[in-house]
Design a protein around this motif. Structure first.
Motif, mmCIF file in Angstrom:
data_model
loop_
_atom_site.group_PDB
_atom_site.id
_atom_site.type_symbol
_atom_site.label_atom_id
_atom_site.label_comp_id
_atom_site.label_asym_id
_atom_site.label_seq_id
_atom_site.Cartn_x
_atom_site.Cartn_y
_atom_site.Cartn_z
ATOM 1 N N LEU A 266 5.226 -1.138 -2.002
ATOM 2 C CA LEU A 266 5.857 -2.084 -1.086
ATOM 3 C C LEU A 266 5.863 -3.493 -1.664
ATOM 4 O O LEU A 266 6.875 -4.202 -1.593
ATOM 5 C CB LEU A 266 5.115 -2.079 0.262
ATOM 6 C CG LEU A 266 5.168 -0.778 1.073
ATOM 7 C CD1 LEU A 266 4.252 -0.867 2.283
ATOM 8 C CD2 LEU A 266 6.595 -0.477 1.518
ATOM 9 N N THR A 267 4.736 -3.895 -2.237
ATOM 10 C CA THR A 267 4.656 -5.260 -2.771
ATOM 11 C C THR A 267 5.585 -5.450 -3.967
ATOM 12 O O THR A 267 6.189 -6.511 -4.134
ATOM 13 C CB THR A 267 3.211 -5.597 -3.174
ATOM 14 O OG1 THR A 267 2.712 -4.594 -4.078
ATOM 15 C CG2 THR A 267 2.297 -5.655 -1.968
ATOM 16 N N THR A 268 5.726 -4.418 -4.793
ATOM 17 C CA THR A 268 6.577 -4.529 -5.978
ATOM 18 C C THR A 268 8.055 -4.561 -5.605
ATOM 19 O O THR A 268 8.803 -5.439 -6.041
ATOM 20 C CB THR A 268 6.314 -3.355 -6.945
ATOM 21 O OG1 THR A 268 4.953 -3.384 -7.366
ATOM 22 C CG2 THR A 268 7.238 -3.436 -8.149
ATOM 23 N N GLU A 269 8.488 -3.623 -4.764
ATOM 24 C CA GLU A 269 9.915 -3.520 -4.444
ATOM 25 C C GLU A 269 10.381 -4.647 -3.540
ATOM 26 O O GLU A 269 11.493 -5.169 -3.705
ATOM 27 C CB GLU A 269 10.209 -2.167 -3.788
ATOM 28 C CG GLU A 269 11.681 -1.993 -3.447
ATOM 29 C CD GLU A 269 11.994 -0.593 -2.924
ATOM 30 O OE1 GLU A 269 12.996 -0.447 -2.204
ATOM 31 O OE2 GLU A 269 11.241 0.351 -3.253
ATOM 32 N N ALA B 27 -4.598 -13.513 -12.341
ATOM 33 C CA ALA B 27 -3.630 -13.901 -13.368
ATOM 34 C C ALA B 27 -2.736 -12.747 -13.786
ATOM 35 O O ALA B 27 -1.545 -12.911 -14.012
ATOM 36 C CB ALA B 27 -4.368 -14.458 -14.585
ATOM 37 N N GLY B 28 -3.288 -11.541 -13.878
ATOM 38 C CA GLY B 28 -2.515 -10.396 -14.332
ATOM 39 C C GLY B 28 -1.862 -9.601 -13.225
ATOM 40 O O GLY B 28 -1.433 -8.469 -13.433
ATOM 41 N N GLY B 29 -1.772 -10.162 -12.030
ATOM 42 C CA GLY B 29 -1.252 -9.437 -10.878
ATOM 43 C C GLY B 29 -2.383 -8.982 -9.982
ATOM 44 O O GLY B 29 -3.529 -8.872 -10.402
ATOM 45 N N GLY B 30 -2.062 -8.718 -8.733
ATOM 46 C CA GLY B 30 -3.099 -8.350 -7.783
ATOM 47 C C GLY B 30 -3.880 -9.584 -7.347
ATOM 48 O O GLY B 30 -3.385 -10.725 -7.430
ATOM 49 N N TYR B 31 -5.142 -9.363 -6.926
ATOM 50 C CA TYR B 31 -5.933 -10.449 -6.368
ATOM 51 C C TYR B 31 -7.346 -10.405 -6.915
ATOM 52 O O TYR B 31 -7.861 -9.355 -7.306
ATOM 53 C CB TYR B 31 -5.917 -10.374 -4.836
ATOM 54 C CG TYR B 31 -4.526 -10.538 -4.289
ATOM 55 C CD1 TYR B 31 -4.006 -11.805 -4.048
ATOM 56 C CD2 TYR B 31 -3.703 -9.430 -4.088
ATOM 57 C CE1 TYR B 31 -2.694 -11.967 -3.600
ATOM 58 C CE2 TYR B 31 -2.399 -9.583 -3.639
ATOM 59 C CZ TYR B 31 -1.902 -10.862 -3.398
ATOM 60 O OH TYR B 31 -0.605 -11.022 -2.981
ATOM 61 N N ALA B 32 -7.983 -11.573 -6.947
ATOM 62 C CA ALA B 32 -9.296 -11.712 -7.570
ATOM 63 C C ALA B 32 -10.410 -11.324 -6.598
ATOM 64 O O ALA B 32 -10.244 -11.352 -5.373
ATOM 65 C CB ALA B 32 -9.494 -13.147 -8.052
ATOM 66 N N ASP C 89 3.475 -10.584 -0.535
ATOM 67 C CA ASP C 89 2.152 -11.001 -0.964
ATOM 68 C C ASP C 89 1.108 -10.400 -0.023
ATOM 69 O O ASP C 89 1.450 -9.640 0.893
ATOM 70 C CB ASP C 89 2.038 -12.523 -1.051
ATOM 71 C CG ASP C 89 2.251 -13.229 0.294
ATOM 72 O OD1 ASP C 89 2.108 -12.580 1.353
ATOM 73 O OD2 ASP C 89 2.556 -14.442 0.290
ATOM 74 N N ALA C 90 -0.166 -10.741 -0.231
ATOM 75 C CA ALA C 90 -1.237 -10.116 0.558
ATOM 76 C C ALA C 90 -1.138 -10.478 2.031
ATOM 77 O O ALA C 90 -1.425 -9.653 2.909
ATOM 78 C CB ALA C 90 -2.604 -10.515 0.004
ATOM 79 N N THR C 91 -0.728 -11.712 2.344
ATOM 80 C CA THR C 91 -0.566 -12.106 3.742
ATOM 81 C C THR C 91 0.535 -11.286 4.400
ATOM 82 O O THR C 91 0.381 -10.800 5.533
ATOM 83 C CB THR C 91 -0.246 -13.603 3.846
ATOM 84 O OG1 THR C 91 -1.282 -14.358 3.212
ATOM 85 C CG2 THR C 91 -0.131 -14.031 5.304
ATOM 86 N N ASP C 92 1.678 -11.139 3.706
ATOM 87 C CA ASP C 92 2.777 -10.320 4.233
ATOM 88 C C ASP C 92 2.319 -8.884 4.465
ATOM 89 O O ASP C 92 2.617 -8.276 5.509
ATOM 90 C CB ASP C 92 3.956 -10.312 3.254
ATOM 91 C CG ASP C 92 4.588 -11.671 3.076
ATOM 92 O OD1 ASP C 92 4.492 -12.492 4.001
ATOM 93 O OD2 ASP C 92 5.161 -11.913 1.993
ATOM 94 N N LEU C 93 1.601 -8.340 3.481
ATOM 95 C CA LEU C 93 1.158 -6.954 3.583
ATOM 96 C C LEU C 93 0.177 -6.779 4.737
ATOM 97 O O LEU C 93 0.237 -5.789 5.479
ATOM 98 C CB LEU C 93 0.516 -6.522 2.265
ATOM 99 C CG LEU C 93 0.158 -5.043 2.125
ATOM 100 C CD1 LEU C 93 1.406 -4.172 2.213
ATOM 101 C CD2 LEU C 93 -0.560 -4.802 0.798
ATOM 102 N N GLY C 94 -0.725 -7.733 4.900
ATOM 103 C CA GLY C 94 -1.672 -7.655 6.002
ATOM 104 C C GLY C 94 -0.980 -7.736 7.347
ATOM 105 O O GLY C 94 -1.301 -6.979 8.275
ATOM 106 N N LEU C 95 -0.014 -8.656 7.482
ATOM 107 C CA LEU C 95 0.730 -8.766 8.739
ATOM 108 C C LEU C 95 1.534 -7.507 9.004
ATOM 109 O O LEU C 95 1.512 -6.967 10.124
ATOM 110 C CB LEU C 95 1.665 -9.981 8.676
ATOM 111 C CG LEU C 95 2.643 -10.132 9.850
ATOM 112 C CD1 LEU C 95 1.890 -10.305 11.160
ATOM 113 C CD2 LEU C 95 3.594 -11.303 9.603
#
Length: 413
Positions: free
Chosen positions: A44-47, A377-382, A51-57
């Protein structure tokens, strides 16, 4: 027609299956929809560039509509019966899944996800209502455990099996297939489940609302419900969404291995639904109150979360324990209903569900907003974002658990 005075032995097997299997199938779908985004999140995030906020909502909208409908749901079940209510609502879930499959924006996806949450909002409560009508009280813990285990199987299906078919169908094809399957379950409920004879509501709408007010004004409810709501909300928010990204971003696992971890956590959840009730029943016969079991289980669940935050090795057994012990909070359904008159049981359950899913909506969305502040930095979250989000969820559980402890020193009824 048979009624709740019949014993399970008097109920013919064919009739028992006509009652149990359609409701179990509905709750299977409910939990599959609830947890599937943990595996689908990278697609979903790729297509759709979420972002994480959108995905969480997006994922938590399910909890919002699900929880918001709980109070009217309790009254609808009492007035029209579980078969009609759940079969009708599942058509909304099918429409939501269909919309989700063909959506191209966050707004469209959120509307589809919201319709799914509304549509499956009756699956567990309708099952409980039907079982009260058809089974004697002594059999309810067993049949309730069976249908909750079916939900656990739905969570299982949402992990490695979904990951395996994604290359064939894509996430859009998965949701289109789920829409068709949901219609089939709705039809099965409508045509297969027998109607209880002479079932009419005992009270009008005004009197039923008075019962709702009685539940929400009870000190017993507010002493016990918060711990269960926060514990279950954290369990659903993490296992239903954020465990997948955590396993990939923090643990460094690939998609297939992460899905396998989620599979075993969901399998442990099935065992928890089946086993926690049996353990509680056997210990209660030895004089140990059910609330002690619930409090102890939630304490162990918090310790497992702390071990995950500290990255203790090996992680696989910790996720299995996470799945098993995360079910401890569901014991409070039975504990709370025993503290109220039987006529209020449905409204007690839906009141607890409302609180639980309101917290789950806030928690899952809030976790996304926190995690989103630490992009990698490489994608995803820290890792710091996950640590803070999971840590705040754990702190909330600890506070409500401490609030619950005084109930161990006095009766709940």
């Amino acid at each position: 027609m048979p009624n709740s005075t019949l014993s399970q032995k008097q109920l013919p097997l064919a009739l028992l299956l006509r009652i149990l299997l359609p409701f179990a199938a509905g709750y299977f779908l409910s939990y599959l929809y609830r947890t599937i985004n943990a595996v689908l999140s990278p697609y979903l995030t790729t297509e759709l560039r979420l972002d994480a906020t959108d995905l969480g909502l997006l994922t938590s909208v399910y909890f919002l509509t699900f929880g918001a409908f709980q109070l009217p749901l309790g009254m609808l079940l009492d007035r029209f019966g579980p078969r009609r209510v759940e079969a009708t609502l599942l058509l909304f879930a099918a429409a939501g899944a269909g919309l989700f499959a063909f959506s191209h924006s966050l707004t469209e996806l959120a509307i589809g996800r919201g319709l799914i949450g509304l549509g499956v909002s009756a699956c567990l409560m309708a099952s409980f209502k039907a079982f009260v009508l058809w089974f004697p009280a002594a059999r309810l813990p067993a049949v309730n455990g069976w249908v909750m285990a079916a939900g656990g199987l739905g969570a299982l299906a949402a992990t490695a099996p979904v990951e395996a078919i994604l290359p064939l169908l894509g996430w859009r094809g998965v949701f289109a297939s789920l829409a068709a399957l949901t219609v089939a379950v709705a039809v099965a409920l409508w045509l297969t489940v027998p109607e209880q004879a002479h079932h009419t509501p005992a009270n009008g709408w005004r009197e039923q609302w008075r019962g709702v007010v009685e539940v929400f004004s009870s000190p017993v409810f507010w002493r016990i419900a918060p711990s269960s709501a926060v514990s279950q909300a954290a369990f659903m928010a993490i296992l239903g969404l954020w465990a997948g990204p955590w396993l990939r971003d923090v643990a460094g696992l690939d998609k297939v291995t992460a899905a396998n971890y989620l599979f075993w956590a969901a399998a442990a959840m099935v065992a928890g639904f089946l086993g926690m009730g049996q353990v509680t029943y056997r210990l209660s016969r030895r004089g140990l109150p059910p609330l002690v079991v619930a409090v102890s289980g939630m304490a162990l669940f918090m310790l497992v979360q702390l071990a995950l935050l500290l990255k203790l090795e090996p992680p696989w057994p910790l996720w299995v324990l996470f799945g098993f012990l995360g079910t401890a909070g569901t014991l409070n359904y039975a504990i709370l209903t025993q503290a109220f008159p039987p006529a209020l049981a449905g409204r007690v359950n839906t009141a607890l569900n409302l609180l639980m899913f309101a917290v789950a909506f806030t928690g899952q969305w809030g976790m996304g907003a926190i995690i989103n502040r630490w992009p990698a930095a490489g994608g995803g979250y820290a890792e710091p974002g996950y640590r803070l989000a999971f840590g705040l969820a754990l702190a909330g559980q600890l506070l409500t658990w401490l609030w619950l402890l005084p109930s161990l020193r006095r009766p709940t009824n």
